[in-house]
Scaffold this active site. Sequence first.
Site, PDB file in Angstrom:
ATOM      1  N   LEU A   1     -12.595  15.919  -2.977  1.00 51.69           N
ATOM      2  CA  LEU A   1     -12.911  15.290  -1.697  1.00 51.69           C
ATOM      3  C   LEU A   1     -11.906  15.701  -0.624  1.00 51.69           C
ATOM      4  CD1 LEU A   1     -14.720  13.230  -0.180  1.00 51.69           C
ATOM      5  CD2 LEU A   1     -13.090  11.455  -0.873  1.00 51.69           C
ATOM      6  N   GLN A  23      17.351  -1.131 -10.845  1.00 49.58           N
ATOM      7  CA  GLN A  23      18.512  -1.971 -10.526  1.00 49.58           C
ATOM      8  C   GLN A  23      19.016  -2.713 -11.760  1.00 49.58           C
ATOM      9  OE1 GLN A  23      19.696  -1.747  -7.499  1.00 49.58           O
ATOM     10  NE2 GLN A  23      21.389  -3.184  -7.679  1.00 49.58           N
ATOM     11  N   GLU A  32      -6.151   7.776  -3.348  1.00 50.88           N
ATOM     12  CA  GLU A  32      -7.333   6.900  -3.297  1.00 50.88           C
ATOM     13  C   GLU A  32      -7.304   6.023  -2.035  1.00 50.88           C
ATOM     14  OE1 GLU A  32      -9.766   7.327  -5.121  1.00 50.88           O
ATOM     15  OE2 GLU A  32      -9.220   7.874  -7.157  1.00 50.88           O
TER      16      GLU A  32
END
Length: 398
Positions: free
Chosen positions: A138, A355, A382
Site C-alpha cells: 500500500l 529503567q 498501520e
Amino acid sequence: MRGDPRIGGVPTTVERLLPTEEAQALLELTREIATKELAPHVAAAEEAGTFPADAYRLLGKSGLLGLPFAEEHGGGAQPYEVYLQVVEEIATAWPSVGVGTSVHTLTASVVDANGSDELRGRWLPRMLSGDWLGAYCLSEPQAGSDVSGIRTRAVREAATGAAQGGEYVVSGTKQWISNGSCADYYILFARTSQDAKRGLSAFVVPADTEGMSFGAPERKMGLACDVTTQVLFDGARLPADQLIGEEGAGMRVALSALDAGRLGIAAVATGIAQAALTHAVAYAGERVQFGRPIGEQQGLQFLLADMAAEVERARATYLHAARLKDAGRPFSRQASIAKLTATDAAMRVTTDAVQVLGGNGYTRDYPVERLFRDAKVTQIFEGTNQIQRMVIGRDLLR
C-alpha cells in the site's frame, strides 16, 4: 539468564478468558511453540537480521496462519478475539514474527472479504495453509498515511493471445513493505484512474511475476527479522483475473482492511509490553542492592504496578474492538483506540523496563533493550498514532 524467555523461572503466561475449550487449546499450543520453538532463536536471528522462514512454516503447519477464516478454504473458523490473542502470544516471544503474522492475515482478509468466489477458491487455500506468506503493498515513498497520494499505475490492456481477459501493466514503487522480498504473494494497490475516490484497485500478485523486483532491506532501529523493502514494478503484467473485487474499489478495500490490521498491531504491541513487564518483574525479584531485592523498594513496586496496568489496559482495548468485530458491529473507532492505546503502552512499558534493569537494561545482553527498539515502530505503521487520533476525533464529531 540472558535472553531466556523465562527469566528467574517466571513464564510469560497471561490469564485469559477464552470463549471455548478449542480456543484454550489453541492458546496453549501457541504458547508451547512460542516458548520452545521461537524464543530460543530470537536473539541470534534479530542480531543477524535473517528472515524467519522456518518460523512461518511451523506456524502454518500448526494451523495458526489462517485462524480467523472459514473452514471452507482451510481456515480455523476462530473469532477475531482468539486470533488476536494468538498473535499476542507469538509477539511476546518474537515481535518480528508477530508483525509478519498480522501482515499475512491482513493480506488474506482482503481476498476473503472482497474477492469473487473463483478468486477466493483459487488463492485462499494456499494463503491459509501457510504454503504462501503474504505482503501488503500500500505505502509509497510519497504516500504513507495519505492513501490518496498513491502513484503506482495499473493500465488495462485489451486481451491478446493467451490473456483471455486482458492484462494490467503496472509501474511504480512501493515502500516499507513488511515481508518485502521474502513473501510468496503481494496484495497490490495501484491507480487505475485519476478519480480521487474510485481511482485505486487491488490485485493479487505472485512473487514470480516478471517486471517485479525488490530494494535492499531497510536498516531499521528494531524488528530486524521483519524484512522491510521497496517493491518495484517496471511494466509488470498482471492478468485481469487477479483483480480483487471491482476496478476502482481499492480505496474502500484498503481502509476497511486497515481497521483489522490495526488490531493485529495492537496485539503485537501488547505482546511486546507483556514480555518487557515479565523480564522487569523477574529482574526486580533477583537483583540485590543494599542487602535486599530491588523489588522490595516501594518506588520500584509502583513503577511495576503502572507497567502492569498499561499492559492490562492495552489488552482490554484490543479485545473490546475484536468482540465488536466478531459481533458484526462497527469497530473502526475502537480499532484506532486499541492501536493508539496498545502501542503507546508498549513504548512506555519498554522504556520503564530498561529503567528497572538499569545499566543492564541498556545493553544487548538483556532482551529489554531489543523490546524497547521493537516497540517504537508500532506507533508508526498501520497509520501513525497521530492519524489514529484524527480518526477517533472525527468519528466522535460525526
